[in-house]
Design an enzyme around this catalytic site. Structure first.
Site, PDB file in Angstrom:
ATOM      1  N   ARG A   1       0.801  -1.346  -0.005  1.00 11.57           N
ATOM      2  CA  ARG A   1      -0.127   0.104  -0.034  1.00 11.57           C
ATOM      3  C   ARG A   1       0.931   1.272  -0.157  1.00 11.57           C
ATOM      4  O   ARG A   1       0.530   2.080  -0.688  1.00 11.57           O
ATOM      5  CB  ARG A   1      -0.871  -0.152   1.160  1.00 11.57           C
ATOM      6  CG  ARG A   1      -1.780   1.367   1.353  1.00 11.57           C
ATOM      7  CD  ARG A   1      -2.562   1.664   0.452  1.00 11.57           C
ATOM      8  NE  ARG A   1      -3.151   2.878   0.151  1.00 11.57           N
ATOM      9  CZ  ARG A   1      -2.572   4.235  -0.161  1.00 11.57           C
ATOM     10  NH1 ARG A   1      -1.284   3.855  -0.671  1.00 11.57           N
ATOM     11  NH2 ARG A   1      -3.268   5.210  -0.008  1.00 11.57           N
TER      12      ARG A   1
ATOM     13  N   PHE B   1      -1.635   7.358   7.904  1.00 12.53           N
ATOM     14  CA  PHE B   1      -2.802   6.572   8.143  1.00 12.53           C
ATOM     15  C   PHE B   1      -2.554   5.329   7.158  1.00 12.53           C
ATOM     16  O   PHE B   1      -3.295   5.048   6.150  1.00 12.53           O
ATOM     17  CB  PHE B   1      -4.116   7.249   7.592  1.00 12.53           C
ATOM     18  CG  PHE B   1      -4.555   8.295   8.307  1.00 12.53           C
ATOM     19  CD1 PHE B   1      -5.027   8.620   9.268  1.00 12.53           C
ATOM     20  CD2 PHE B   1      -3.899   9.848   7.630  1.00 12.53           C
ATOM     21  CE1 PHE B   1      -5.455   9.909   9.986  1.00 12.53           C
ATOM     22  CE2 PHE B   1      -4.070  10.926   8.329  1.00 12.53           C
ATOM     23  CZ  PHE B   1      -4.874  10.753   9.436  1.00 12.53           C
ATOM     24  N   PRO B   2      -1.414   4.598   7.592  1.00  9.09           N
ATOM     25  CA  PRO B   2      -1.230   3.255   6.911  1.00  9.09           C
ATOM     26  C   PRO B   2      -2.584   2.290   6.849  1.00  9.09           C
ATOM     27  O   PRO B   2      -3.232   2.233   7.878  1.00  9.09           O
ATOM     28  CB  PRO B   2      -0.169   2.465   7.702  1.00  9.09           C
ATOM     29  CG  PRO B   2       0.081   3.470   8.468  1.00  9.09           C
ATOM     30  CD  PRO B   2      -0.824   4.427   8.674  1.00  9.09           C
ATOM     31  N   HIS B   3      -2.825   1.717   5.954  1.00  6.82           N
ATOM     32  CA  HIS B   3      -4.176   1.344   5.572  1.00  6.82           C
ATOM     33  C   HIS B   3      -4.211   0.226   4.262  1.00  6.82           C
ATOM     34  O   HIS B   3      -3.578   0.446   3.605  1.00  6.82           O
ATOM     35  CB  HIS B   3      -5.394   2.251   5.442  1.00  6.82           C
ATOM     36  CG  HIS B   3      -5.391   3.019   4.233  1.00  6.82           C
ATOM     37  ND1 HIS B   3      -4.866   4.259   4.124  1.00  6.82           N
ATOM     38  CD2 HIS B   3      -5.952   2.647   3.184  1.00  6.82           C
ATOM     39  CE1 HIS B   3      -4.896   4.786   2.975  1.00  6.82           C
ATOM     40  NE2 HIS B   3      -5.579   3.760   2.113  1.00  6.82           N
ATOM     41  N   GLY B   4      -5.327  -0.705   4.605  1.00  4.95           N
ATOM     42  CA  GLY B   4      -5.461  -1.486   3.291  1.00  4.95           C
ATOM     43  C   GLY B   4      -6.370  -2.614   3.543  1.00  4.95           C
ATOM     44  O   GLY B   4      -6.832  -2.803   4.851  1.00  4.95           O
TER      45      GLY B   4
END
Lengths: 154, 112
Positions: free
Chosen positions: A55, A69-72
């Protein structure tokens, strides 16, 4: 979706008040270790880490002032899970503004999150974290409860 | 976990992120997210696909076209694709290194 709804997906066990890692790869590892340690339903550390790394290849998630905001989505989680972390020293996380990142909100969701609950959560968080005074209060919060109270605006 | 399954899971996760960037891209950009690395991520997915046994990859592609998701988690002994019961022997040590498929829908099974 408001901040109170987002906070339903985290817990004191998913709060890392003082990250030790000093670079982006190290922070990602520490965040994933925190997810596995803090959530009884997440066990596949490698799968989560690889998803978050891929990501970041799409574009850095450090888009807020001092906030990432690390996300996935990954098969390795069964429900939307939010981990909150803080680095007092700050870390180079390839932020949009080139400044160090101090606050991390990790949102991971299963592929079948068809209502895009986590994108709505991201929207609520990115909007709320624009507030300079709030970010300062979050940096000074003594514990998870104080952090959530400040974030929720109560 | 079967090494091929590990690759298939990663491929499916990467493809989910690509799909999201394509389908929710405008919304994500409005939130401030930069999606300039989309082509790089597609290359990463291709590279990962290249590491997978062609027979397994073809099966994965067929399932993806049919169901959207080829690999599904098993939760509470249920295939979360079709909700068929998955017999307990599927998770025995003997089967640990096999690529398991749901006997009902054929989806590839993953134990989170």
């Amino acid at each position: 979706m408001d901040i109170a709804d987002v906070l339903k997906h985290t817990s004191p066990d998913l709060f890392l008040p003082d990250l030790q890692a000093t670079d982006k790869p190290g922070v990602l590892v520490e965040l994933v270790q925190g997810l596995v340690a803090g959530s009884p339903t997440i066990s596949k550390q490698d799968a989560v880490l690889q998803m978050l790394e891929s990501r970041e290849a799409l574009g850095s998630t450090a888009v807020g002032p001092g906030v990432a905001f690390p996300h996935g989505r990954t098969l390795a989680v069964q429900k939307l899970t939010v981990l909150i972390a803080r680095s007092k020293a700050g870390v180079d996380f390839d932020s949009v503004d080139g400044e160090k990142t101090h606050l991390f909100f990790v949102l991971i969701a299963p592929p079948q999150d068809s209502g895009h609950k986590y994108i709505k959560s991201l929207a609520a968080l990115t909007d709320r974290l624009q507030d300079d005074a709030l970010r300062q209060r979050l940096m000074e919060a003594d514990d998870f409860d104080a952090f959530c109270t400040a974030l929720g605006g109560d | 976990m079967h090494p091929e399954l590990q690759k298939l899971v990663l491929l499916q996760d990467i493809e989910a992120n690509i799909r999201e960037a394509e389908e929710q891209g405008e919304e994500l950009k409005e939130l401030g997210f930069n999606l300039d690395g989309l082509n790089q991520l597609k290359e990463r997915a291709e590279a990962m696909a290249g590491e997978i046994n062609p027979r397994h990859l073809a099966y994965y592609r067929r399932l993806t076209r049919r169901f959207g998701h080829a690999v599904v988690p098993v939760i509470d002994n249920l295939c979360t694709g079709c909700f068929a019961n998955i017999p307990a022997q599927f998770v025995s040590a003997t089967n640990e290194n096999l690529l398991q498929k749901c006997e009902s829908c054929g989806r590839i099974l993953y134990w989170p």
